[in-house]
Scaffold this motif. Structure first.
Motif, PDB file in Angstrom:
ATOM      1  N   ARG A   1      -7.561  -1.299   7.043  1.00 20.78           N
ATOM      2  CA  ARG A   1      -6.760  -2.110   6.140  1.00 20.78           C
ATOM      3  C   ARG A   1      -6.954  -2.821   5.157  1.00 20.78           C
ATOM      4  O   ARG A   1      -7.169  -2.321   3.577  1.00 20.78           O
ATOM      5  CB  ARG A   1      -5.379  -2.518   6.592  1.00 20.78           C
ATOM      6  CG  ARG A   1      -4.098  -3.138   5.743  1.00 20.78           C
ATOM      7  CD  ARG A   1      -3.492  -2.302   4.947  1.00 20.78           C
ATOM      8  NE  ARG A   1      -3.190  -2.442   3.503  1.00 20.78           N
ATOM      9  CZ  ARG A   1      -3.812  -2.269   2.608  1.00 20.78           C
ATOM     10  NH1 ARG A   1      -4.553  -1.743   2.519  1.00 20.78           N
ATOM     11  NH2 ARG A   1      -2.747  -2.804   1.561  1.00 20.78           N
TER      12      ARG A   1
ATOM     13  N   ASN B   1     -15.126  13.052  -8.017  1.00 21.78           N
ATOM     14  CA  ASN B   1     -14.682  11.619  -7.999  1.00 21.78           C
ATOM     15  C   ASN B   1     -13.780  11.528  -8.583  1.00 21.78           C
ATOM     16  O   ASN B   1     -13.944  10.146  -8.577  1.00 21.78           O
ATOM     17  CB  ASN B   1     -15.557  11.562  -6.665  1.00 21.78           C
ATOM     18  CG  ASN B   1     -16.835  12.692  -6.326  1.00 21.78           C
ATOM     19  OD1 ASN B   1     -16.229  12.666  -4.953  1.00 21.78           O
ATOM     20  ND2 ASN B   1     -17.817  12.260  -5.754  1.00 21.78           N
TER      21      ASN B   1
ATOM     22  N   ARG C   1       3.068   1.979  -3.002  1.00 21.89           N
ATOM     23  CA  ARG C   1       2.155   2.798  -4.605  1.00 21.89           C
ATOM     24  C   ARG C   1       1.756   3.593  -4.173  1.00 21.89           C
ATOM     25  O   ARG C   1       1.489   4.001  -5.147  1.00 21.89           O
ATOM     26  CB  ARG C   1       1.139   0.971  -3.897  1.00 21.89           C
ATOM     27  CG  ARG C   1       1.744  -0.345  -5.141  1.00 21.89           C
ATOM     28  CD  ARG C   1       0.991  -0.831  -5.332  1.00 21.89           C
ATOM     29  NE  ARG C   1      -0.504  -0.815  -6.352  1.00 21.89           N
ATOM     30  CZ  ARG C   1      -1.188  -1.820  -6.545  1.00 21.89           C
ATOM     31  NH1 ARG C   1      -1.174  -2.839  -6.166  1.00 21.89           N
ATOM     32  NH2 ARG C   1      -1.840  -1.124  -8.093  1.00 21.89           N
TER      33      ARG C   1
ATOM     34  N   LYS D   1     -11.589   0.802  -0.187  1.00 25.13           N
ATOM     35  CA  LYS D   1     -11.312   2.137  -1.050  1.00 25.13           C
ATOM     36  C   LYS D   1     -11.153   2.674  -2.313  1.00 25.13           C
ATOM     37  O   LYS D   1     -10.734   3.732  -3.025  1.00 25.13           O
ATOM     38  CB  LYS D   1     -11.108   3.217   0.203  1.00 25.13           C
ATOM     39  CG  LYS D   1     -12.612   3.787   1.058  1.00 25.13           C
ATOM     40  CD  LYS D   1     -12.702   4.978   1.501  1.00 25.13           C
ATOM     41  CE  LYS D   1     -11.317   4.902   2.400  1.00 25.13           C
ATOM     42  NZ  LYS D   1     -10.915   6.502   3.445  1.00 25.13           N
TER      43      LYS D   1
ATOM     44  N   LEU E   1       0.533  -1.039  -0.114  1.00 24.26           N
ATOM     45  CA  LEU E   1      -0.022  -0.075   0.026  1.00 24.26           C
ATOM     46  C   LEU E   1       1.269   1.299   0.137  1.00 24.26           C
ATOM     47  O   LEU E   1       0.289   2.143  -0.457  1.00 24.26           O
ATOM     48  CB  LEU E   1      -0.966  -0.096   1.377  1.00 24.26           C
ATOM     49  CG  LEU E   1      -1.235   1.492   1.645  1.00 24.26           C
ATOM     50  CD1 LEU E   1      -2.731   1.865   0.464  1.00 24.26           C
ATOM     51  CD2 LEU E   1      -2.007   1.175   3.328  1.00 24.26           C
TER      52      LEU E   1
ATOM     53  N   LEU F   1      -5.156   7.738  -5.019  1.00 24.35           N
ATOM     54  CA  LEU F   1      -4.068   6.813  -4.061  1.00 24.35           C
ATOM     55  C   LEU F   1      -3.281   8.527  -3.582  1.00 24.35           C
ATOM     56  O   LEU F   1      -2.091   8.205  -4.694  1.00 24.35           O
ATOM     57  CB  LEU F   1      -4.182   5.740  -3.900  1.00 24.35           C
ATOM     58  CG  LEU F   1      -2.813   5.023  -3.445  1.00 24.35           C
ATOM     59  CD1 LEU F   1      -3.593   4.414  -1.978  1.00 24.35           C
ATOM     60  CD2 LEU F   1      -2.639   3.819  -3.845  1.00 24.35           C
TER      61      LEU F   1
ATOM     62  N   ILE G   1     -19.414  11.953 -15.958  1.00 27.83           N
ATOM     63  CA  ILE G   1     -18.224  11.514 -14.359  1.00 27.83           C
ATOM     64  C   ILE G   1     -17.246  12.062 -14.483  1.00 27.83           C
ATOM     65  O   ILE G   1     -16.523  11.483 -14.954  1.00 27.83           O
ATOM     66  CB  ILE G   1     -18.932  10.228 -14.043  1.00 27.83           C
ATOM     67  CG1 ILE G   1     -20.679  10.079 -14.306  1.00 27.83           C
ATOM     68  CG2 ILE G   1     -18.767  10.063 -12.723  1.00 27.83           C
ATOM     69  CD1 ILE G   1     -21.358   8.053 -13.776  1.00 27.83           C
TER      70      ILE G   1
ATOM     71  N   ILE H   1      -6.264  -1.783  -3.164  1.00 25.78           N
ATOM     72  CA  ILE H   1      -5.067  -1.610  -2.840  1.00 25.78           C
ATOM     73  C   ILE H   1      -4.850  -2.445  -1.535  1.00 25.78           C
ATOM     74  O   ILE H   1      -5.338  -1.890  -0.467  1.00 25.78           O
ATOM     75  CB  ILE H   1      -4.447  -0.813  -3.298  1.00 25.78           C
ATOM     76  CG1 ILE H   1      -3.872  -0.394  -4.595  1.00 25.78           C
ATOM     77  CG2 ILE H   1      -2.449  -1.336  -2.746  1.00 25.78           C
ATOM     78  CD1 ILE H   1      -2.679   1.026  -4.431  1.00 25.78           C
TER      79      ILE H   1
ATOM     80  N   SER I   1     -13.430   7.710  -4.270  1.00 22.28           N
ATOM     81  CA  SER I   1     -12.785   6.465  -3.437  1.00 22.28           C
ATOM     82  C   SER I   1     -11.198   5.782  -4.663  1.00 22.28           C
ATOM     83  O   SER I   1     -10.170   5.337  -3.712  1.00 22.28           O
ATOM     84  CB  SER I   1     -13.511   4.838  -3.134  1.00 22.28           C
ATOM     85  OG  SER I   1     -14.949   5.175  -4.039  1.00 22.28           O
ATOM     86  N   GLY I   2     -11.267   5.402  -5.246  1.00 16.90           N
ATOM     87  CA  GLY I   2      -9.603   5.587  -5.900  1.00 16.90           C
ATOM     88  C   GLY I   2      -8.504   6.025  -6.342  1.00 16.90           C
ATOM     89  O   GLY I   2      -7.188   5.216  -7.082  1.00 16.90           O
TER      90      GLY I   2
ATOM     91  N   SER J   1      -9.494  14.890  -1.718  1.00 15.87           N
ATOM     92  CA  SER J   1      -9.533  13.944  -0.306  1.00 15.87           C
ATOM     93  C   SER J   1     -11.670  15.238  -0.808  1.00 15.87           C
ATOM     94  O   SER J   1     -12.537  14.669  -1.188  1.00 15.87           O
ATOM     95  CB  SER J   1     -10.201  14.024   1.206  1.00 15.87           C
ATOM     96  OG  SER J   1      -9.499  15.879   1.145  1.00 15.87           O
ATOM     97  N   LEU J   2     -11.443  16.415  -1.687  1.00 14.67           N
ATOM     98  CA  LEU J   2     -12.854  16.648  -1.345  1.00 14.67           C
ATOM     99  C   LEU J   2     -12.851  16.391  -3.135  1.00 14.67           C
ATOM    100  O   LEU J   2     -14.148  16.246  -3.262  1.00 14.67           O
ATOM    101  CB  LEU J   2     -13.023  18.222  -1.511  1.00 14.67           C
ATOM    102  CG  LEU J   2     -12.578  18.733  -0.044  1.00 14.67           C
ATOM    103  CD1 LEU J   2     -12.519  20.413  -0.137  1.00 14.67           C
ATOM    104  CD2 LEU J   2     -13.534  18.381   0.344  1.00 14.67           C
ATOM    105  N   LEU J   3     -12.103  15.821  -3.993  1.00 12.82           N
ATOM    106  CA  LEU J   3     -12.981  16.400  -5.592  1.00 12.82           C
ATOM    107  C   LEU J   3     -12.837  14.870  -6.283  1.00 12.82           C
ATOM    108  O   LEU J   3     -13.203  14.677  -6.867  1.00 12.82           O
ATOM    109  CB  LEU J   3     -11.145  17.026  -6.699  1.00 12.82           C
ATOM    110  CG  LEU J   3     -12.186  18.875  -6.358  1.00 12.82           C
ATOM    111  CD1 LEU J   3     -11.164  19.242  -8.081  1.00 12.82           C
ATOM    112  CD2 LEU J   3     -13.527  19.170  -6.794  1.00 12.82           C
ATOM    113  N   GLY J   4     -11.334  14.107  -5.271  1.00 16.12           N
ATOM    114  CA  GLY J   4     -11.121  12.781  -6.200  1.00 16.12           C
ATOM    115  C   GLY J   4     -12.012  11.713  -5.624  1.00 16.12           C
ATOM    116  O   GLY J   4     -12.903  11.999  -4.452  1.00 16.12           O
TER     117      GLY J   4
END
Lengths: 296, 362
Positions: B353, A161, A76, B359, A73, A247, A158, B362, A244-245, A239-242
């Motif tokens: 985790r 987010n 990446r 979310k 995690l 990273l 879309i 990964i 869940s994916g 966190s506001l515009l992005g």
């Protein structure tokens, strides 16, 4: 004596605002979590004198850094942050350069006004500007209503987010940091150089590539660093515009800190982020120094 | 960051008038969670300046409390978080002699909150509710037909449904402590399980629907539902009912409905508590006692559409609050709820985790 004093001031500044906070974070990154206030152990107890400090130092270890290498995690997230920051920097450059060029070629009495227009958005809170992008990009937002009203699309695009929204947010927010140094470089340029190039047989485009771009190189480099460095650790925009994916290391750090209540691991993530950032900062410093030497 | 600071005009005026001498009480509560007229009423009645800040996640509150010196006199964590914070020594015991309205409290709720806070020694219930499903009825019917399972967790955990719903937008709470138990409930497992195998099954289920979730967020869905930007949200009961009312006020044709899942709903309790290092514990007790007043508590519930743990307030509740089973569930529905306890640190790390994986993939 006066010289020593002059040098001491910036060093004290660095010590107080950079080194001390860094050492505190480093110290926490070597501790272990605990259910207490503050939520980590050991804490430094000066009342026991040297024995207390020695005992404290013995309890520190690099366990949290080892932990970071065991879960894909983290690397990446670092990699994906670098990627997002790089792409945003390139996009900002592509948008910012023509604006800076236009400003520098505008008649002199217009330039102050144009400069004002670039700086003006700073007078509104950064958060409000990001929130207003949410209003523009959402499914029922201004952009989709406009496009649907014009009959260009049937289904709403879309954008909010997704990573696209993150790029839009970063490019919009950091654009002035790109424009201003490039503008400063272009404004100093002597227009006679371009005339000379054209006299010697360059087309306008070749003259731009061979004369203008190299002369604005320092501005481009400065602008890119000013965008890349803060974009790498960006937390608010993803966190506001992005979605869940999206990273980014800023979000991972937030989760360690808030969801896991694991301040030591969160600090370890922050220490490594700092190390990653120090490399471009050193490159930036060198570049600046070279420029000064050349000019001086 | 997502919190905005609310300072009532009267408080600002009072601060200017008597900057140094005035008595202050600092309250930190959830966003969209009170009738702001009550804040002015408290100041008028007691002469204490009220500084009212808001948050939208237990994690943010907990981190402030664990850092120490938060400066707040009254905070409102959820039961499972409160339980762990009590263990960490964050709170002081309440002085019941100062809480003259204690007799107003509802034993049904007191019995349940005592599972987080034995003898209710550290906290008083502010409000409670369930975690369930909010839908834009018209859009969901359009996508899934009239027989859409709007009262079932299958709506959000069955990939076949979610695949169709993604076009109109689905949000879920960004709260692993609520969504993971819901996934476990859908699978027929114990929502409080700490078994790695069970958690892995919940993870697999969540991974199968994650591509269709537009966002995991704990407050944006109120506006997004009300504006018609999304059609389904796994969220908190009162927030979804607030979205319903905002849409009705805006007259934008959006109709929102809330259902507690028939498989079992998580029941949660937000508790008022006083940090051990509160600057003004005396004023904190006055504020808590003020909220415990039957009419004040009823005013708050009538405004935010959440049930409260105050028996005496029920006489003053509006008919569309006390009479709405989405807010005050029937005894039967109440029996179909469960309570979620805190995770120990090791399990917490596994769950966080898992949540990051859900979310980000990964």
């Amino acid at each position: 004596m006066r010289r020593a004093l002059l040098i001491a001031v910036p060093y004290l500044w660095l010590l107080a605002l950079f080194l001390v906070p860094f050492l505190i974070v480093l110290k926490i990154s070597l501790s272990d979590t605990a259910l207490a206030i503050p939520p980590y152990l050991p804490t430094l107890d000066f009342t026991e004198g040297w024995a207390g400090i020695w005992g404290f130092l013995q309890e520190l270890d690099f366990e949290n850094f080892t932990f970071l290498t065991q879960d894909e995690l983290y690397w990446r997230a670092y990699l994906s942050s670098v990627q997002i920051a790089l792409i945003s920097t390139v996009l900002t450059l592509l948008v910012g350069y023509p604006i800076a060029y236009g400003m520098a070629s505008a008649p002199e009495h217009w330039r102050a006004t144009l400069m004002m227009l670039v700086i003006l958005p700073f007078w509104t809170s950064f958060l409000i500007r990001v929130y207003s992008w949410m209003g523009i990009l959402s499914n029922e937002g201004l952009l989709n209503q406009l496009l649907q009203g014009l009959g260009l699309i049937d289904q709403p695009l879309i954008i909010l987010n997704t990573n696209t929204a993150v790029y839009i947010g970063i490019v919009y927010t950091y654009l002035p940091f790109m424009i201003l140094p490039i503008y400063a470089a272009l404004e100093k340029m002597d227009a006679a150089l371009l005339e000379a190039a054209e006299d010697l047989g360059c087309s306008r485009l070749t003259a731009f590539w061979l004369v203008t771009v190299p002369l604005s190189r320092q501005g481009i480099i400065a602008g890119c660093f000013l965008v890349f460095i803060p974009a790498l650790g960006e937390f608010v925009i993803p966190s506001l515009l992005g979605g869940s994916g999206t990273l980014m290391i800023g979000k991972v750090l937030w989760e360690e800190f808030f969801n896991n209540r694991d301040w030591p691991v969160a600090s370890a993530v922050a220490v490594i982020l700092l190390l990653i950032l120090i490399i471009p900062i050193i490159l930036f410093q060198r570049n600046e120094q070279k420029q000064r030497e050349r000019e001086g | 960051m997502m919190t905005h600071r609310f300072l009532s005009l009267t408080a600002a005026a009072a601060l200017l008038a008597s900057a140094a001498t005035a008595e202050e009480v600092r309250v930190y509560n959830w966003s969209d969670y009170i009738d702001e007229a009550l804040l002015e009423k408290f100041e008028a009645e007691t002469g204490i300046d009220l500084i009212y800040d808001v948050f939208d996640s237990n994690e943010v509150l907990e981190t402030k409390l664990l850092a120490g010196g938060s400066g707040y006199d009254v905070v409102v964590p959820t039961g499972s978080f409160l339980q762990r914070q009590i263990q960490a020594g964050v709170f002081q015991k309440l002085d019941t002699s100062k809480l003259t309205n204690m007799g107003n409290m509802w034993d049904v709720i007191q019995d349940r909150t005592a599972r987080f806070d034995p003898d209710n020694a550290y906290s008083v219930n502010y409000m409670w509710g369930t975690t369930g499903i909010g839908v834009n009825t018209a859009k969901v019917a359009e996508v899934l037909g009239e027989g859409a399972p709007v009262d079932s967790l299958a709506l959000i955990f069955d990939p076949a449904n979610m695949e169709k719903l993604q076009a109109c937008g689905v949000h879920m709470l960004d709260a692993p402590d609520e969504v993971v138990p819901a996934a476990l409930t859908y699978l027929g497992l114990d929502p409080n399980t700490q078994e790695a195998d069970d958690l892995a099954k919940a993870e697999a289920l969540l991974m199968s629907v994650r591509p269709y979730v537009q966002k995991f967020h704990s407050s944006e869905y109120i506006n997004a539902l009300a504006n018609g930007d999304i059609c389904v949200a796994l969220g908190w009961s009162g927030d979804i009912l607030q979205a319903r009312d905002r849409a009705a006020e805006a007259e934008n044709g959006v109709e929102i409905a809330y259902n507690a899942p028939k498989e079992g709903a998580l029941m949660w309790f937000d508790q008022m508590a006083v940090p051990a290092d509160a600057p003004n514990p005396d004023a904190a007790h006055k504020f808590i006692n003020f909220i415990m007043d039957a009419q004040n508590m009823a005013a708050a519930s009538n405004y935010v559409y959440y049930a409260n743990g105050n028996k005496a307030s029920q006489a003053f509740l509006a008919e569309d609050v006390i009479g709405d089973p989405a807010i005050y569930p029937t005894a039967e529905a109440l029996a179909n709820t469960y309570i979620k306890g805190p995770y120990p640190p090791k399990v917490q790390r596994v769950v966080t985790r898992l949540w990051t994986k859900v979310k980000s993939g990964i």
